[in-house]
Design an enzyme around this catalytic site. Structure first.
Site, PDB file in Angstrom:
ATOM      1  N   GLY A 146     -39.135  15.838 -28.022  1.00 37.80           N
ATOM      2  CA  GLY A 146     -38.053  14.856 -28.110  1.00 37.80           C
ATOM      3  C   GLY A 146     -38.023  13.828 -26.988  1.00 37.80           C
ATOM      4  O   GLY A 146     -37.461  12.755 -27.134  1.00 37.80           O
TER       5      GLY A 146
ATOM      6  N   GLU B 155     -34.694  14.705 -20.679  1.00 43.23           N
ATOM      7  CA  GLU B 155     -34.288  15.355 -21.926  1.00 43.23           C
ATOM      8  C   GLU B 155     -33.805  14.306 -22.919  1.00 43.23           C
ATOM      9  O   GLU B 155     -33.268  13.264 -22.517  1.00 43.23           O
ATOM     10  CB  GLU B 155     -33.116  16.292 -21.632  1.00 43.23           C
ATOM     11  CG  GLU B 155     -33.328  17.763 -21.808  1.00 43.23           C
ATOM     12  CD  GLU B 155     -33.676  18.227 -23.195  1.00 43.23           C
ATOM     13  OE1 GLU B 155     -34.403  17.553 -23.935  1.00 43.23           O
ATOM     14  OE2 GLU B 155     -33.226  19.327 -23.541  1.00 43.23           O
ATOM     15  N   ASP B 156     -33.964  14.594 -24.197  1.00 42.99           N
ATOM     16  CA  ASP B 156     -33.417  13.688 -25.202  1.00 42.99           C
ATOM     17  C   ASP B 156     -31.911  13.887 -25.356  1.00 42.99           C
ATOM     18  O   ASP B 156     -31.144  12.942 -25.413  1.00 42.99           O
ATOM     19  CB  ASP B 156     -34.144  13.871 -26.553  1.00 42.99           C
ATOM     20  CG  ASP B 156     -34.255  15.330 -26.986  1.00 42.99           C
ATOM     21  OD1 ASP B 156     -33.715  16.221 -26.287  1.00 42.99           O
ATOM     22  OD2 ASP B 156     -34.888  15.600 -28.023  1.00 42.99           O
TER      23      ASP B 156
ATOM     24  N   ASP C 128     -26.932  19.672 -25.647  1.00 47.22           N
ATOM     25  CA  ASP C 128     -25.920  20.086 -26.624  1.00 47.22           C
ATOM     26  C   ASP C 128     -25.215  21.347 -26.111  1.00 47.22           C
ATOM     27  O   ASP C 128     -24.260  21.261 -25.352  1.00 47.22           O
ATOM     28  CB  ASP C 128     -26.601  20.310 -27.976  1.00 47.22           C
ATOM     29  CG  ASP C 128     -25.644  20.711 -29.069  1.00 47.22           C
ATOM     30  OD1 ASP C 128     -24.427  20.513 -28.902  1.00 47.22           O
ATOM     31  OD2 ASP C 128     -26.097  21.224 -30.123  1.00 47.22           O
TER      32      ASP C 128
ATOM     33  N   LYS D 214     -23.859  15.711 -25.378  1.00 45.75           N
ATOM     34  CA  LYS D 214     -22.856  16.120 -26.371  1.00 45.75           C
ATOM     35  C   LYS D 214     -22.012  17.235 -25.762  1.00 45.75           C
ATOM     36  O   LYS D 214     -22.175  18.405 -26.106  1.00 45.75           O
ATOM     37  CB  LYS D 214     -23.588  16.685 -27.601  1.00 45.75           C
ATOM     38  CG  LYS D 214     -23.764  15.738 -28.737  1.00 45.75           C
ATOM     39  CD  LYS D 214     -24.028  16.384 -30.080  1.00 45.75           C
ATOM     40  CE  LYS D 214     -25.161  17.342 -30.191  1.00 45.75           C
ATOM     41  NZ  LYS D 214     -25.603  17.597 -31.586  1.00 45.75           N
TER      42      LYS D 214
ATOM     43  N   VAL E  93     -27.511  14.180 -34.536  1.00 44.07           N
ATOM     44  CA  VAL E  93     -28.105  12.844 -34.515  1.00 44.07           C
ATOM     45  C   VAL E  93     -29.632  12.911 -34.558  1.00 44.07           C
ATOM     46  O   VAL E  93     -30.232  13.909 -34.145  1.00 44.07           O
ATOM     47  CB  VAL E  93     -27.656  12.040 -33.267  1.00 44.07           C
ATOM     48  CG1 VAL E  93     -26.199  11.650 -33.384  1.00 44.07           C
ATOM     49  CG2 VAL E  93     -27.901  12.816 -31.975  1.00 44.07           C
TER      50      VAL E  93
ATOM     51  N   ASP F 144     -35.074  14.886 -33.706  1.00 41.94           N
ATOM     52  CA  ASP F 144     -35.592  15.156 -35.051  1.00 41.94           C
ATOM     53  C   ASP F 144     -34.626  15.952 -35.912  1.00 41.94           C
ATOM     54  O   ASP F 144     -33.731  16.634 -35.427  1.00 41.94           O
ATOM     55  CB  ASP F 144     -36.892  15.955 -34.969  1.00 41.94           C
ATOM     56  CG  ASP F 144     -36.646  17.413 -34.584  1.00 41.94           C
ATOM     57  OD1 ASP F 144     -36.032  17.646 -33.523  1.00 41.94           O
ATOM     58  OD2 ASP F 144     -37.034  18.317 -35.350  1.00 41.94           O
TER      59      ASP F 144
ATOM     60  N   ARG G 229     -38.208  11.296 -35.592  1.00 48.60           N
ATOM     61  CA  ARG G 229     -38.399  11.079 -34.154  1.00 48.60           C
ATOM     62  C   ARG G 229     -38.817   9.635 -33.875  1.00 48.60           C
ATOM     63  O   ARG G 229     -38.568   9.107 -32.802  1.00 48.60           O
ATOM     64  CB  ARG G 229     -39.501  11.999 -33.614  1.00 48.60           C
ATOM     65  CG  ARG G 229     -39.155  13.479 -33.603  1.00 48.60           C
ATOM     66  CD  ARG G 229     -40.170  14.215 -32.749  1.00 48.60           C
ATOM     67  NE  ARG G 229     -40.181  15.652 -32.976  1.00 48.60           N
ATOM     68  CZ  ARG G 229     -39.375  16.527 -32.387  1.00 48.60           C
ATOM     69  NH1 ARG G 229     -38.464  16.105 -31.532  1.00 48.60           N
ATOM     70  NH2 ARG G 229     -39.472  17.803 -32.642  1.00 48.60           N
TER      71      ARG G 229
HETATM   72  P1  IMP Z   1     -29.238  22.841 -26.315  1.00 45.88           P
HETATM   73  O1  IMP Z   1     -29.996  23.986 -25.713  1.00 45.88           O
HETATM   74  O2  IMP Z   1     -28.278  23.312 -27.380  1.00 45.88           O
HETATM   75  O3  IMP Z   1     -28.554  21.955 -25.302  1.00 45.88           O
HETATM   76  O4  IMP Z   1     -30.232  22.016 -27.185  1.00 45.88           O
HETATM   77  C1  IMP Z   1     -31.105  21.111 -26.709  1.00 45.88           C
HETATM   78  C2  IMP Z   1     -32.141  20.802 -27.759  1.00 45.88           C
HETATM   79  O5  IMP Z   1     -31.640  20.982 -29.095  1.00 45.88           O
HETATM   80  C3  IMP Z   1     -32.532  19.353 -27.660  1.00 45.88           C
HETATM   81  O6  IMP Z   1     -33.602  19.176 -26.782  1.00 45.88           O
HETATM   82  C4  IMP Z   1     -32.882  19.022 -29.105  1.00 45.88           C
HETATM   83  O7  IMP Z   1     -34.221  19.356 -29.352  1.00 45.88           O
HETATM   84  C5  IMP Z   1     -31.992  19.928 -29.931  1.00 45.88           C
HETATM   85  N1  IMP Z   1     -30.772  19.222 -30.392  1.00 45.88           N
HETATM   86  C6  IMP Z   1     -29.493  19.405 -29.972  1.00 45.88           C
HETATM   87  N2  IMP Z   1     -28.646  18.580 -30.616  1.00 45.88           N
HETATM   88  C7  IMP Z   1     -29.416  17.837 -31.450  1.00 45.88           C
HETATM   89  C8  IMP Z   1     -29.122  16.773 -32.374  1.00 45.88           C
HETATM   90  O8  IMP Z   1     -27.969  16.313 -32.575  1.00 45.88           O
HETATM   91  N3  IMP Z   1     -30.188  16.271 -33.047  1.00 45.88           N
HETATM   92  C9  IMP Z   1     -31.459  16.710 -32.884  1.00 45.88           C
HETATM   93  N4  IMP Z   1     -31.784  17.682 -32.024  1.00 45.88           N
HETATM   94  C10 IMP Z   1     -30.763  18.258 -31.316  1.00 45.88           C
END
Ligand code: IMP
Length: 182
Positions: free
Chosen positions: A44, A99-100, A103, A131, A153, A159, A165
């Protein structure tokens, strides 16, 4: 062709350009004398990192890790797994992770802890999108492009089942796209 699946544009190409420029200036100010390793979390990070490093006016090294946490769907599984590790030591180096999106915060928190454990002098995170409403763990990224509400998103690296992407902006998908696939 990809545009037709998008419900709403959250970050246009112009907005992303402005965000990346601003982040690049902040990072240049904070890291110009630190020769940081900029670590991209694949896949990402690719569009964001590639644009961001060209706004960083200093010497840097690049490295990549591939961490999986989502496994293709729209809900996090909560599992964090290193698919591909860094090709270099981080001991006594300043590290900046690109990081992209942050979440739940699980992925980035695990990576930050790992790199600190390996002896990095500092570990900070720059994310295009934050987020905070999705957080399940206490974590605040150091540099944030834009905070968005809790929505799934795609685009500019993000993705849905490995697709979108290459969309040049960030937007939400029409629900019909993922509902039709169940
Ligand atoms: P986390 O560990 O939940 O913070 O997730 C991080 C990873 O989840 C990111 O690097 C993305 O690959 C994926 N991710 C989280 N939210 C989204 C979204 O809204 N769209 C696409 N990928 C997401």
């Amino acid at each position: 062709m990809l545009d037709k699946d998008i419900e709403k544009v959250l970050l246009s190409q112009d907005t992303i350009r402005d965000i990346v420029k601003r982040l690049g200036q902040e990072l240049t100010r904070d890291y110009h004398d630190k020769f940081p390793i900029v670590i991209g979390l694949l896949k990402g990070c690719i569009p964001f990192m590639s644009d961001l490093i060209r706004e960083m006016d200093m010497h840097i090294e690049l490295s990549f890790m591939n961490i999986s946490s989502y496994f293709g769907g729209i809900e996090s599984t909560g599992d964090v797994k290193i698919e591909m590790d860094l090709g270099m030591p981080v001991k006594n180096r300043h590290v900046l992770i690109a990081e992209d999106i942050v979440d739940t915060g699980r992925t980035i928190k695990a990576v930050v802890e790992l790199l600190k454990y390996r002896g990095a002098l500092s570990v900070k995170v720059v994310t295009l999108v934050d987020k905070p409403a999705g957080r399940v763990t206490e974590y605040q990224p150091d540099y944030v492009g834009q905070t968005i509400p809790k929505a799934f998103v795609v685009g500019y690296g993000l993705d849905y089942e490995e697709k979108y992407r290459n969309l040049p902006y960030v937007g939400t998908l029409k629900p019909s796209v993922y509902m039709n696939e169940e």
